[in-house]
Scaffold this motif. Structure first.
Motif, PDB file in Angstrom:
ATOM      1  N   UNK A 292      -5.966 -28.378  85.960  1.00 43.36           N
ATOM      2  CA  UNK A 292      -5.117 -28.967  84.926  1.00 43.36           C
ATOM      3  C   UNK A 292      -4.340 -30.166  85.446  1.00 43.36           C
ATOM      4  N   UNK A 293      -3.754 -30.036  86.629  1.00 46.41           N
ATOM      5  CA  UNK A 293      -2.955 -31.148  87.176  1.00 46.41           C
ATOM      6  C   UNK A 293      -3.839 -32.349  87.516  1.00 46.41           C
ATOM      7  N   UNK A 294      -5.013 -32.097  88.101  1.00 45.64           N
ATOM      8  CA  UNK A 294      -5.922 -33.191  88.470  1.00 45.64           C
ATOM      9  C   UNK A 294      -6.473 -33.875  87.227  1.00 45.64           C
ATOM     10  N   UNK A 295      -6.905 -33.096  86.236  1.00 44.49           N
ATOM     11  CA  UNK A 295      -7.452 -33.641  84.995  1.00 44.49           C
ATOM     12  C   UNK A 295      -6.404 -34.501  84.291  1.00 44.49           C
ATOM     13  N   UNK A 296      -5.167 -34.020  84.282  1.00 47.59           N
ATOM     14  CA  UNK A 296      -4.079 -34.758  83.624  1.00 47.59           C
ATOM     15  C   UNK A 296      -3.801 -36.072  84.329  1.00 47.59           C
ATOM     16  N   UNK A 297      -3.809 -36.055  85.658  1.00 48.96           N
ATOM     17  CA  UNK A 297      -3.560 -37.274  86.428  1.00 48.96           C
ATOM     18  C   UNK A 297      -4.625 -38.327  86.157  1.00 48.96           C
ATOM     19  N   UNK A 298      -5.868 -37.888  85.999  1.00 49.83           N
ATOM     20  CA  UNK A 298      -6.972 -38.835  85.849  1.00 49.83           C
ATOM     21  C   UNK A 298      -7.196 -39.284  84.411  1.00 49.83           C
ATOM     22  N   UNK A 299      -6.777 -38.488  83.432  1.00 52.15           N
ATOM     23  CA  UNK A 299      -7.067 -38.818  82.031  1.00 52.15           C
ATOM     24  C   UNK A 299      -5.829 -39.030  81.174  1.00 52.15           C
ATOM     25  N   UNK A 300      -4.671 -38.578  81.653  1.00 52.36           N
ATOM     26  CA  UNK A 300      -3.450 -38.709  80.869  1.00 52.36           C
ATOM     27  C   UNK A 300      -3.276 -37.619  79.838  1.00 52.36           C
ATOM     28  N   UNK A 301      -4.117 -36.589  79.885  1.00 53.86           N
ATOM     29  CA  UNK A 301      -4.037 -35.488  78.929  1.00 53.86           C
ATOM     30  C   UNK A 301      -4.521 -34.215  79.628  1.00 53.86           C
ATOM     31  N   UNK A 302      -3.956 -33.074  79.252  1.00 51.06           N
ATOM     32  CA  UNK A 302      -4.378 -31.819  79.866  1.00 51.06           C
ATOM     33  C   UNK A 302      -5.762 -31.428  79.334  1.00 51.06           C
ATOM     34  N   UNK A 303      -6.534 -30.656  80.109  1.00 51.99           N
ATOM     35  CA  UNK A 303      -7.852 -30.228  79.610  1.00 51.99           C
ATOM     36  C   UNK A 303      -7.748 -29.391  78.346  1.00 51.99           C
ATOM     37  N   UNK A 304      -6.661 -28.617  78.213  1.00 48.03           N
ATOM     38  CA  UNK A 304      -6.480 -27.817  77.006  1.00 48.03           C
ATOM     39  C   UNK A 304      -6.335 -28.688  75.777  1.00 48.03           C
ATOM     40  N   UNK A 305      -5.494 -29.725  75.861  1.00 44.62           N
ATOM     41  CA  UNK A 305      -5.295 -30.624  74.722  1.00 44.62           C
ATOM     42  C   UNK A 305      -6.571 -31.420  74.447  1.00 44.62           C
ATOM     43  N   UNK A 306      -7.248 -31.804  75.516  1.00 43.80           N
ATOM     44  CA  UNK A 306      -8.496 -32.552  75.376  1.00 43.80           C
ATOM     45  C   UNK A 306      -9.522 -31.701  74.616  1.00 43.80           C
TER      46      UNK A 306
END
Length: 317
Positions: A292-306
Motif C-alpha cells: 500500500x505504501x509503495x503503490x501510493x508513493x508511485x501512483x498517488x493513490x492507494x491500491x484500495x482506492x485504485x
C-alpha cells in the motif's frame, strides 16, 4: 567574409552577418546544380529576427550543422536545442525552424537537397546526378523517414563537408559541379553510417531493457540483488546501474519497484478480481502495508482506492 559590390551575395549580407547563402532568389552556382535547392554558411555576430526562419516546409531534405552558438529549434511539435557540432536532418514533409523566427549569434551551415522523389509513400530517389545505388538511396530514405526528424549530437565529422561545399560553391572553378556532387555523396554515405549504427545501438538498448524486464517479471517474489543481475549481463554493478538509469531514468532497484507496481495494476484490472493481499504477495511485496505504501508513493493513490475506482467505472460502463 566580405564581398565586393559586384559579388552576387553583396546585397544579401547585412550588418552583423557574413557568409554564403545561395537560394531561390539568388541561385548563383546552384543554377548549374539543380539537385541543391539551397546552401548557406552564415555567421551572425548579433541576434537577427527573420520571419523566414519560423517553422516551415522545404522541397527537399534539409540538413543543418551548427559550428557555434545555440539555436532553439522545433521539428514538428518537438522542441530541440541545437548546440555546436550538432547535425539536424528533416524530410521534405516535416515542419522545422525557429519558433521565434530568430537567428542567434553563432555560425550555422545548411543545405537543402532536392530529390527526384521522396515522400511518406515514395522511397528516396535522389535523381540521375548520383552514383549511389537505388538500394542505398532507399535505405537512407527509410532511415531518415523512420526518425521523423533527427538530431545527431557531437557530429563534428560533418563540418568538413560544409567547409568543402562552401569553398567549391564560392570559387566555382572548372568542374566544381562534379566535385560538389562527390562531396554530397560522401556526406550522405557518412549520414547513412551514423544512422545505421544508431539504429543498431537503439535496438541493442531495447533488447537490454526487454531482457531485464522479462527477467524480473519471471519471478517478482525473488529478492533481486543488483550485483547478481549485473553479472548475468556481463557487467559490473556500476556500469549496469548507469546503463539502466540512462535507458529508463531510474536506478535498478527503483526500476524493479516500478515493474512490481505495473504488474499490480494489471492484476487489479484483471477479471479474476484478486484480493489485494494476494496481489501484494504475487508482486513480491512483503506485506499488504508495504504494498500500500509503495503503490501510493508511485501512483498517488492507494491500491484500495485504485481498485474501487476501476470497479465503479466498470459498473457505470
Amino acid at each position: 567574409m566580405e564581398y565586393s559590390k559586384d559579388h552576387p551575395l553583396a546585397e544579401k549580407t547585412k550588418s552583423g552577418e557574413s557568409g554564403t547563402w545561395w537560394h531561390e532568389g539568388n541561385k548563383g552556382p546552384l543554377v548549374r546544380i539543380p539537385f541543391i535547392n539551397q546552401f548557406g554558411s552564415m555567421k551572425f555576430s548579433k541576434v537577427r529576427m527573420d520571419e523566414n526562419m519560423r517553422p516551415h516546409l522545404n522541397d527537399g531534405i534539409e540538413i543543418h550543422f551548427i559550428e557555434s552558438g545555440k539555436y532553439d529549434w522545433v521539428i514538428e511539435d518537438r522542441s530541440i536545442e541545437l548546440l555546436p557540432d550538432d547535425l539536424s536532418v528533416t524530410a521534405p514533409w516535416l515542419w522545422n525552424g525557429s519558433p521565434a523566427g530568430k537567428m542567434d549569434m553563432g555560425q550555422i551551415n545548411w543545405i537543402i537537397i532536392n530529390p527526384e522523389d521522396f515522400s511518406p509513400s515514395k522511397p528516396l530517389n535522389l535523381g540521375k546526378w548520383t552514383k549511389l545505388s537505388p538500394g542505398f538511396q532507399q535505405e537512407l530514405g527509410k532511415l531518415i523517414a523512420d526518425e521523423d526528424g533527427l538530431v545527431l549530437k557531437k557530429a563534428k565529422t560533418f563540418k568538413k563537408y560544409f567547409t568543402e561545399l562552401k569553398k567549391e560553391l564560392d570559387e566555382q572553378e572548372e568542374g566544381f559541379e562534379i566535385i560538389v556532387a562527390n562531396i554530397l555523396e560522401n556526406l550522405l554515405i557518412d549520414l547513412y553510417r551514423h544512422l545505421s549504427n544508431r539504429k543498431q545501438k537503439i535496438g541493442e538498448e531495447d533488447h537490454f531493457i526487454d531482457t531485464l524486464t522479462q527477467m524480473i517479471l519471471g519471478d517478482l517474489t525473488k529478492k533481486w540483488i543488483v550485483e547478481d543481475i549485473a553479472v548475468s549481463f556481463g557487467m559490473g554493478k556500476t556500469k549496469f546501474t548507469d546503463e539502466v538509469k540512462r535507458l529508463t531514468g531510474y536506478p535498478p532497484n527503483s526500476f524493479i519497484i516500478n515493474l512490481k507496481v505495473d504488474k499490480a495494476k494489471e492484476l487489479i484490472l484483471g477479471e479474476n478480481e484478486m484480493e489485494l493481499t494476494d496481489i501484494a504477495f504475487t508482486c513480491g511485496f512483503s506485506s499488504l502495508q508495504h504494498f500500500t505504501s509503495t503503490f501510493s508513493q508511485r501512483t498517488g493513490i492507494t491500491p484500495g482506492k485504485y481498485q474501487s475506482q476501476i470497479r465503479k467505472k466498470g459498473k457505470e460502463a
